[in-house]
Design an enzyme around this catalytic site. Structure first.
Site, PDB file in Angstrom:
ATOM      1  N   TRP A  99       0.829  -1.210   0.000  1.00  0.00           N
ATOM      2  CA  TRP A  99       0.000   0.000   0.000  1.00  0.00           C
ATOM      3  C   TRP A  99       0.858   1.252   0.000  1.00  0.00           C
ATOM      4  O   TRP A  99       0.533   2.242  -0.658  1.00  0.00           O
ATOM      5  CB  TRP A  99      -0.965  -0.020   1.183  1.00  0.00           C
ATOM      6  CG  TRP A  99      -1.903  -1.177   1.112  1.00  0.00           C
ATOM      7  CD1 TRP A  99      -1.958  -2.259   1.946  1.00  0.00           C
ATOM      8  CD2 TRP A  99      -2.908  -1.398   0.109  1.00  0.00           C
ATOM      9  NE1 TRP A  99      -2.929  -3.129   1.530  1.00  0.00           N
ATOM     10  CE2 TRP A  99      -3.535  -2.628   0.413  1.00  0.00           C
ATOM     11  CE3 TRP A  99      -3.339  -0.678  -1.000  1.00  0.00           C
ATOM     12  CZ2 TRP A  99      -4.571  -3.158  -0.354  1.00  0.00           C
ATOM     13  CZ3 TRP A  99      -4.375  -1.197  -1.777  1.00  0.00           C
ATOM     14  CH2 TRP A  99      -4.980  -2.421  -1.453  1.00  0.00           C
ATOM     15  N   ASP A 166      -0.804   7.218   6.479  1.00  0.00           N
ATOM     16  CA  ASP A 166      -1.921   6.317   6.217  1.00  0.00           C
ATOM     17  C   ASP A 166      -2.045   5.434   7.454  1.00  0.00           C
ATOM     18  O   ASP A 166      -1.206   4.578   7.716  1.00  0.00           O
ATOM     19  CB  ASP A 166      -1.625   5.487   4.967  1.00  0.00           C
ATOM     20  CG  ASP A 166      -2.700   4.437   4.676  1.00  0.00           C
ATOM     21  OD1 ASP A 166      -3.622   4.272   5.498  1.00  0.00           O
ATOM     22  OD2 ASP A 166      -2.588   3.768   3.629  1.00  0.00           O
ATOM     23  N   LYS A 190     -11.377  -1.125   9.488  1.00  0.00           N
ATOM     24  CA  LYS A 190     -10.557  -1.914  10.402  1.00  0.00           C
ATOM     25  C   LYS A 190     -11.022  -1.672  11.843  1.00  0.00           C
ATOM     26  O   LYS A 190     -11.619  -2.533  12.459  1.00  0.00           O
ATOM     27  CB  LYS A 190      -9.079  -1.541  10.271  1.00  0.00           C
ATOM     28  CG  LYS A 190      -8.580  -1.377   8.844  1.00  0.00           C
ATOM     29  CD  LYS A 190      -8.493  -2.670   8.068  1.00  0.00           C
ATOM     30  CE  LYS A 190      -7.864  -2.441   6.710  1.00  0.00           C
ATOM     31  NZ  LYS A 190      -7.766  -3.649   5.899  1.00  0.00           N
TER      32      LYS A 190
END
Length: 364
Positions: A99, A166, A190
């Site tokens: 990511w 992030d 999450k």
């Protein structure tokens, strides 16, 4: 049989949040109209939006000079929204997983990008150390928790330039010194809600400062953070219709977290869960962890069979499934197994997984 949810996201949510959302879908705020049908311009919904922003402020102690936004598009949209808004000439990136690598790729469309350090050489099993952040960078981007590989930056670093993070998969798992960051963003699916809404915490004074970038076309309206951080209160995060149901679940999830005692209490709970599972991995003759011990994530625990027991991998996965474990198959980039221990994952689930591992060891 009782099921234990270890999915990496979307993932386990507090039962209280699920139940209150079900009730709201039937009847929101006593209106006789369900959550999925209400207008986002009703007073009841505007109250939920304001309360949700305040919950973020209360839990993370977010200063007034920051705005809290709820947007669509997932964290992947922020990969290009961040450079579109704050990259003038050069950005710096720490590459700790897929990511982070994808975020860096998007930034290259807006200017020069410097790779400060990477752990790709060892399949992202560690967090790079001893690197130098370029002082002439417009910002330095990090991914604090690497869901696929089970590594985590568990501290708030001092940074000579704007720090962008992030925090998709570890936000609200521990206290964070927000003042050290220019932007914090992430997908909600999450620790703070279901898929469908993205959070952005942004320091207001960095907006609208793009001046000398070679790419000088206007920032598209929906990508420009100023669009969603309008001073008029009714327009914050509501330039267009927000993901109402996802934000409502976020509201209920954060209320649950606050009632639990906030982030200090949550961090203690999460640390105990992770220690329980890592201790078993290190003790058990069949398994071995994949991440360097000093960089192990408390959110995503990755492990594999030791080389001499590789042939037992499928058998263990089948056995664990029979024991009620859900979502523990590792990502294809790592293989083996992954147990995601997000906030709403109870200690009971971790204890059940440990017993499953011990019983399987006893069989072999």
């Amino acid at each position: 049989m009782k099921k234990y949810n270890f999915n990496a996201g979307p993932c386990v949510l507090p039962k209280e949040a699920i139940e209150s959302t079900i009730n709201a879908i039937r009847d929101f705020d006593g209106t006789g109209i369900g959550l999925l049908e209400i207008s986002h311009r009703t007073k009841g919904w505007e109250r939920i939006m304001a309360e949700t922003r305040q919950l973020w402020r209360d839990l993370l102690n977010i200063p007034e000079e920051y705005e809290v936004l709820f947007l669509g598009g997932g964290a992947s949209t922020q990969f290009f929204a961040v450079p579109a808004n704050i990259l003038n000439k050069k950005a710096a990136y720490l590459q700790t997983g897929v990511w982070a690598k994808k975020a860096m790729k998007e930034a290259k469309n807006f200017g020069e990008v410097e790779l400060v350090a990477s752990s790709e050489d060892k399949n992202y099993t560690y967090i790079p150390k001893d690197y130098t952040i370029p002082a002439d960078a417009d910002y330095f981007h990090i991914t604090t928790n690497n869901t696929i590989y089970g590594t985590e930056i568990k501290y708030d670093m001092d940074c000579p330039v704007k720090l962008v993070a992030d925090m998709s998969s570890d936000i609200m798992s521990r206290p964070v010194d927000v003042k050290k960051y220019a932007i914090i963003y992430g997908g909600a699916q999450k620790n703070v809600g279901p898929a469908g809404v993205t959070f952005v915490i942004i320091r207001k004074d960095i907006l609208g400062k793009i001046t000398d970038r070679q790419y000088m076309n206007p920032i598209p309206t929906m990508v420009d953070y100023r669009t969603h951080a309008a001073e008029e209160e009714r327009n914050i995060s509501m330039f267009n219709t927000p993901p109402v149901s996802s934000i409502f679940v976020m509201h209920e999830t954060l209320a649950w977290l606050k009632n639990l005692g906030g982030l200090e209490a949550m961090n203690k709970i999460n640390t105990k869960k992770a220690e329980t599972l890592y201790n078993e991995i290190d003790r058990n003759k069949l398994f071995v962890g994949t991440a360097e011990k000093e960089d192990r994530s408390i959110m995503n625990v990755c492990f594999v069979m030791k080389d001499e027991y590789k042939e037992l991998e499928k058998e263990f996965l089948d056995y664990a499934t029979e024991c009620g474990m859900v979502g523990i198959k590792g990502h294809r980039s790592v293989g083996g197994f992954r147990a995601s221990l997000y906030n709403a994952c109870p200690q009971e689930a971790v204890d059940a997984l440990v017993k499953c591992m011990q019983d399987f060891e006893a069989k072999h």
